[in-house]
Design a protein around this motif. Structure first.
Motif, PDB file in Angstrom:
ATOM      1  N   CYS A  14     -48.535  37.835  25.257  1.00 31.72           N
ATOM      2  CA  CYS A  14     -47.565  38.897  24.950  1.00 31.72           C
ATOM      3  C   CYS A  14     -46.295  38.771  25.787  1.00 31.72           C
ATOM      4  O   CYS A  14     -46.343  38.423  26.969  1.00 31.72           O
ATOM      5  CB  CYS A  14     -48.185  40.272  25.226  1.00 31.72           C
ATOM      6  N   ASP A  15     -45.164  39.056  25.154  1.00 28.98           N
ATOM      7  CA  ASP A  15     -43.898  39.194  25.869  1.00 28.98           C
ATOM      8  C   ASP A  15     -43.802  40.642  26.317  1.00 28.98           C
ATOM      9  O   ASP A  15     -43.735  41.551  25.490  1.00 28.98           O
ATOM     10  CB  ASP A  15     -42.720  38.832  24.965  1.00 28.98           C
ATOM     11  N   ILE A  16     -43.827  40.843  27.633  1.00 27.45           N
ATOM     12  CA  ILE A  16     -43.890  42.193  28.184  1.00 27.45           C
ATOM     13  C   ILE A  16     -42.602  42.506  28.929  1.00 27.45           C
ATOM     14  O   ILE A  16     -42.117  41.700  29.721  1.00 27.45           O
ATOM     15  CB  ILE A  16     -45.103  42.337  29.130  1.00 27.45           C
ATOM     16  N   SER A  17     -42.063  43.690  28.677  1.00 35.49           N
ATOM     17  CA  SER A  17     -40.869  44.170  29.364  1.00 35.49           C
ATOM     18  C   SER A  17     -41.273  45.260  30.343  1.00 35.49           C
ATOM     19  O   SER A  17     -42.048  46.154  29.999  1.00 35.49           O
ATOM     20  CB  SER A  17     -39.863  44.749  28.363  1.00 35.49           C
ATOM     21  N   VAL A  18     -40.726  45.177  31.540  1.00 36.14           N
ATOM     22  CA  VAL A  18     -41.023  46.153  32.579  1.00 36.14           C
ATOM     23  C   VAL A  18     -39.697  46.730  33.074  1.00 36.14           C
ATOM     24  O   VAL A  18     -38.803  46.001  33.482  1.00 36.14           O
ATOM     25  CB  VAL A  18     -41.788  45.517  33.761  1.00 36.14           C
ATOM     26  N   SER A  27     -41.648  51.908  33.165  1.00 38.99           N
ATOM     27  CA  SER A  27     -42.267  51.699  31.853  1.00 38.99           C
ATOM     28  C   SER A  27     -42.667  50.240  31.677  1.00 38.99           C
ATOM     29  O   SER A  27     -42.039  49.340  32.237  1.00 38.99           O
ATOM     30  CB  SER A  27     -41.336  52.122  30.718  1.00 38.99           C
ATOM     31  N   ILE A  28     -43.731  50.061  30.898  1.00 39.87           N
ATOM     32  CA  ILE A  28     -44.215  48.739  30.520  1.00 39.87           C
ATOM     33  C   ILE A  28     -44.396  48.755  29.008  1.00 39.87           C
ATOM     34  O   ILE A  28     -45.105  49.610  28.477  1.00 39.87           O
ATOM     35  CB  ILE A  28     -45.555  48.407  31.212  1.00 39.87           C
ATOM     36  N   THR A  29     -43.757  47.798  28.315  1.00 37.56           N
ATOM     37  CA  THR A  29     -43.875  47.725  26.861  1.00 37.56           C
ATOM     38  C   THR A  29     -44.113  46.282  26.426  1.00 37.56           C
ATOM     39  O   THR A  29     -43.726  45.343  27.116  1.00 37.56           O
ATOM     40  CB  THR A  29     -42.606  48.255  26.163  1.00 37.56           C
ATOM     41  N   GLY A  36     -52.598  43.066  29.949  1.00 33.43           N
ATOM     42  CA  GLY A  36     -51.177  42.792  30.129  1.00 33.43           C
ATOM     43  C   GLY A  36     -50.528  43.758  31.097  1.00 33.43           C
ATOM     44  O   GLY A  36     -49.742  43.360  31.968  1.00 33.43           O
ATOM     45  N   GLU A  37     -50.858  45.018  30.979  1.00 31.12           N
ATOM     46  CA  GLU A  37     -50.315  46.017  31.893  1.00 31.12           C
ATOM     47  C   GLU A  37     -50.788  45.755  33.324  1.00 31.12           C
ATOM     48  O   GLU A  37     -50.005  45.804  34.267  1.00 31.12           O
ATOM     49  CB  GLU A  37     -50.712  47.425  31.459  1.00 31.12           C
ATOM     50  N   ALA A  38     -52.070  45.427  33.483  1.00 31.71           N
ATOM     51  CA  ALA A  38     -52.608  45.126  34.818  1.00 31.71           C
ATOM     52  C   ALA A  38     -51.951  43.884  35.404  1.00 31.71           C
ATOM     53  O   ALA A  38     -51.623  43.841  36.594  1.00 31.71           O
ATOM     54  CB  ALA A  38     -54.119  44.951  34.741  1.00 31.71           C
TER      55      ALA A  38
END
Length: 120
Positions: A14-18, A27-29, A36-38
């Motif tokens: 996943c491409d994750i934006s923080v 925010s984490i999306t 992914g969040e961890a």
């Protein structure tokens, strides 16, 4: 501030934006699972890494033996640990699983041999 990550915790990548406010995550999306969040939370708050490298072998059928850490260490200590590993030269033979450095720099990780090297 916006930071972008590609998650390495599962095959989805996943491409994750923080979004950060200083060092606080606001925010984490983009993550499709909780891993992914961890992952990005740890990368921001306390990034950890493992090391795989080699040590010199004296009198072996090969000049080097591969080693790795038994546990992850803080990312900012990699160069310190590598300096300790570079100081090691072992007599042959060495065997997979041998501990080269116990609890390297007090970080809770052992440096262990990952490949047998017999006497030349």
């Amino acid at each position: 501030m916006l930071r972008e990550f590609t998650c390495i915790m599962c095959p989805q990548g996943c491409d994750i934006s923080v979004e950060l406010d200083g060092t606080t995550i606001t925010s984490i999306t983009g993550n499709k699972c909780a891993k992914g969040e961890a992952y990005v939370t740890q990368e921001i708050e306390n990034p950890m890494r493992n090391i795989a490298t080699s040590v010199l072998i004296d009198g072996g059928e090969l000049p080097l033996a591969s080693v790795r850490l038994s546990n992850v260490i803080p990312k900012d200590r990699i160069f310190d640990v590598m300096a300790e590993i570079r100081r090691v030269e072992l007599p042959a033979p060495v065997h997979e699983g041998d501990v080269v450095i116990h609890d390297v720099l007090g970080l809770g990780a052992d440096v262990i041999i990952t490949k047998d090297v017999d006497v030349a």
